[in-house]
Design an enzyme around this catalytic site. Structure first.
Site, PDB file in Angstrom:
ATOM      1  N   SER A 118       0.911  -1.295   0.166  1.00  0.00           N
ATOM      2  CA  SER A 118      -0.202  -0.101   0.093  1.00  0.00           C
ATOM      3  C   SER A 118       0.921   1.210   0.011  1.00  0.00           C
ATOM      4  O   SER A 118       2.093   1.399   0.357  1.00  0.00           O
ATOM      5  CB  SER A 118      -0.887   0.107   1.205  1.00  0.00           C
ATOM      6  N   TYR A 142      -1.915  -0.081  10.319  1.00  0.00           N
ATOM      7  CA  TYR A 142      -2.144  -0.750   8.914  1.00  0.00           C
ATOM      8  C   TYR A 142      -0.834  -0.576   8.044  1.00  0.00           C
ATOM      9  O   TYR A 142      -0.434  -1.665   7.482  1.00  0.00           O
ATOM     10  CB  TYR A 142      -3.423  -0.009   8.305  1.00  0.00           C
ATOM     11  N   LYS A 146       1.757  -3.370   6.593  1.00  0.00           N
ATOM     12  CA  LYS A 146       2.050  -3.563   4.988  1.00  0.00           C
ATOM     13  C   LYS A 146       3.465  -3.591   4.705  1.00  0.00           C
ATOM     14  O   LYS A 146       4.123  -4.270   4.043  1.00  0.00           O
ATOM     15  CB  LYS A 146       1.192  -2.535   4.135  1.00  0.00           C
TER      16      LYS A 146
HETATM   17  C1  UD1 Z   1      -6.215   5.784   3.290  1.00  0.00           C
HETATM   18  C2  UD1 Z   1      -5.007   5.138   3.303  1.00  0.00           C
HETATM   19  C3  UD1 Z   1      -4.784   4.142   2.113  1.00  0.00           C
HETATM   20  C4  UD1 Z   1      -5.793   3.293   2.013  1.00  0.00           C
HETATM   21  C5  UD1 Z   1      -7.161   3.973   1.807  1.00  0.00           C
HETATM   22  C6  UD1 Z   1      -8.077   3.001   1.868  1.00  0.00           C
HETATM   23  C7  UD1 Z   1      -3.206   6.635   4.382  1.00  0.00           C
HETATM   24  C8  UD1 Z   1      -2.277   7.518   3.982  1.00  0.00           C
HETATM   25  N1  UD1 Z   1      -3.845   6.032   3.293  1.00  0.00           N
HETATM   26  O1  UD1 Z   1      -6.211   6.844   1.862  1.00  0.00           O
HETATM   27  O2  UD1 Z   1      -3.454   3.359   2.192  1.00  0.00           O
HETATM   28  O3  UD1 Z   1      -5.584   2.427   0.925  1.00  0.00           O
HETATM   29  O4  UD1 Z   1      -7.321   4.810   3.010  1.00  0.00           O
HETATM   30  O5  UD1 Z   1      -8.390   2.339   3.324  1.00  0.00           O
HETATM   31  O6  UD1 Z   1      -3.232   6.140   5.416  1.00  0.00           O
HETATM   32  N2  UD1 Z   1     -12.505  12.648   1.810  1.00  0.00           N
HETATM   33  C9  UD1 Z   1     -13.472  13.589   1.795  1.00  0.00           C
HETATM   34  N3  UD1 Z   1     -14.705  13.402   2.229  1.00  0.00           N
HETATM   35  C10 UD1 Z   1     -15.071  12.137   2.409  1.00  0.00           C
HETATM   36  C11 UD1 Z   1     -14.193  11.057   2.395  1.00  0.00           C
HETATM   37  C12 UD1 Z   1     -13.016  11.267   2.190  1.00  0.00           C
HETATM   38  O7  UD1 Z   1     -13.308  14.589   1.702  1.00  0.00           O
HETATM   39  O8  UD1 Z   1     -16.429  11.985   2.764  1.00  0.00           O
HETATM   40  C13 UD1 Z   1     -11.152  12.805   1.548  1.00  0.00           C
HETATM   41  C14 UD1 Z   1     -10.135  12.314   2.653  1.00  0.00           C
HETATM   42  O9  UD1 Z   1      -9.696  13.491   3.204  1.00  0.00           O
HETATM   43  C15 UD1 Z   1      -8.847  12.123   1.639  1.00  0.00           C
HETATM   44  C16 UD1 Z   1      -9.525  11.624   0.251  1.00  0.00           C
HETATM   45  O10 UD1 Z   1     -10.963  11.979   0.456  1.00  0.00           O
HETATM   46  O11 UD1 Z   1      -8.155  13.332   1.285  1.00  0.00           O
HETATM   47  C17 UD1 Z   1      -9.655  10.221   0.030  1.00  0.00           C
HETATM   48  O12 UD1 Z   1      -9.863   9.632   1.299  1.00  0.00           O
HETATM   49  P1  UD1 Z   1      -9.952   7.898   1.409  1.00  0.00           P
HETATM   50  O13 UD1 Z   1     -10.817   7.413   0.431  1.00  0.00           O
HETATM   51  O14 UD1 Z   1     -10.545   7.699   2.977  1.00  0.00           O
HETATM   52  O15 UD1 Z   1      -8.397   7.576   1.101  1.00  0.00           O
HETATM   53  P2  UD1 Z   1      -6.982   8.080   1.853  1.00  0.00           P
HETATM   54  O16 UD1 Z   1      -7.248   8.581   3.203  1.00  0.00           O
HETATM   55  O17 UD1 Z   1      -6.338   8.714   0.896  1.00  0.00           O
END
Ligand code: UD1
Length: 317
Positions: A118, A142, A146
């Site tokens: 990951s 997590y 990995k």
């Molecule tokens: C995280 C993990 C990644 C993992 C992934 C899936 C880290 C650095 N990354 O990615 O390894 O594979 O989760 O479990 O730990 N967001 C919003 N609104 C929402 C939901 C999300 O703005 O309702 C934003 C988040 O702040 C982020 C982006 O969307 O900036 C992506 O979020 P998300 O899909 O949760 O994945 P990551 O946090 O990037």
């Protein structure tokens, strides 16, 4: 013809990989405990063993009875937030799972491995795009599990014949067909759809990041592209004595606001996303350097953000 065992092969990503491996002319055995996977996602042409990867005897028996050439190891716990609450669960399942698998492979003489790693291994690097040589500093249990998994594979390969590829996934999204959507729903795109289903405004976590539009930037990769990378990695592992780590992303970032605009485009109306407070622990920008995977594996993503959003929308439950 070679045979590959997929741990976690009944899950969201595994269901795609199983189909692409079969299409490549390989035989497939899915090993899954169905804790998160679905039996009906296992293709009819694949063999199925209902077992946990922690059950070393069951994994060894599957490897020997199906004369398995290589393993694609996808079975793992994957919720970052949960790993902070329950670190021991993640060490037991992910590190223990890798221990069990490598023991079974050593016993059975199985020599090829493709490992689901990951981008979480990097933590919060101060530059972007992120190459595979960037120092790893995972921020969550997590991500630590990995990274430990990569070390275990590397060390085992130093002690006995093992040809291996670790794939560091960036943000996986989309569906290869309407019945293969992501049912876990704790990532951005499924969370936006959930908000719309509830009649609520989707939320943008943070609007004051040092990025072009103030929201976080991620490298979203279509699950079908990711799946094809596994088939290429399996072929590379079969080809000889390989030890390789590859980022799997597109090399292009998209901001949360850009994802929201794409959802509005796909659903045909303004979804009315609103900016809210930052979520703790979100790095501003995580984008893959894809030079190594394109140069050494000959793989590149072919699907874009709209393909991911549209296919995920078509596959929502
Ligand atoms: C995280 C993990 C990644 C993992 C992934 C899936 C880290 C650095 N990354 O990615 O390894 O594979 O989760 O479990 O730990 N967001 C919003 N609104 C929402 C939901 C999300 O703005 O309702 C934003 C988040 O702040 C982020 C982006 O969307 O900036 C992506 O979020 P998300 O899909 O949760 O994945 P990551 O946090 O990037």
């Amino acid at each position: 013809m070679t045979t590959w065992l997929l741990t976690g092969g009944a899950g969201y990503i595994g269901a795609h990989v199983a189909r692409d491996l079969l299409a490549s002319g390989r035989q497939v055995v899915v090993l899954d405990d169905l804790s998160a996977g679905h039996r009906d996602r296992v293709p009819a042409d694949a063999a199925f063993v209902e077992a946990s990867v922690l059950d070393t005897d069951a994994v060894r028996a599957a490897l020997t009875s199906y004369d398995v050439t290589g393993v694609i190891h996808l079975a793992a716990k994957k919720a970052v937030g949960e790993s902070v609450e329950k670190p021991l669960l993640y060490f037991r399942e992910n590190v223990g799972g890798m221990t069990s698998l490598l023991q079974a492979m050593a016993d059975a003489g199985t020599r090829c491995l493709v490992y689901s790693s990951s981008a979480a291994v990097y933590g919060e690097p101060p530059w972007s795009p992120i190459s595979e040589d960037t120092p790893c500093a995972p921020l969550s249990p997590y991500g630590q599990t990995k990274l430990i998994g990569e070390w275990m594979v590397r060390d085992e390969a130093a002690a006995r014949p093992l040809s291996w590829v670790a794939l560091r996934y960036f943000n996986v999204a989309g569906a290869g067909s309407p019945e293969l959507g992501d049912t876990s729903a704790n990532n951005l795109i499924p969370m936006v759809f959930d908000a719309l289903d509830r009649g609520e405004a989707p939320q943008v976590f943070g609007s004051d990041y040092p990025t072009a539009d103030g929201s976080c930037v991620r490298d979203y990769i279509h699950v079908s592209d990711l799946s094809e990378a596994h088939v290429a990695a399996a072929a590379l592992a079969e080809s000889g004595d390989v030890a390789a780590i590859f980022n799997v992303g597109t090399g292009t970032g998209a901001s949360v606001w850009e994802v929201m605009a794409s959802v509005s485009d796909v659903v045909g109306r303004d979804i009315g996303a609103v900016a809210v407070e930052r979520r703790a622990g979100d790095p501003p920008e995580l984008v893959a350097s894809v030079d190594r995977i394109s140069g050494e594996l000959g793989w590149a993503a072919s699907r874009d953000l709209r393909d991911m959003v549209a296919s995920a929308w078509a596959a929502r439950g």
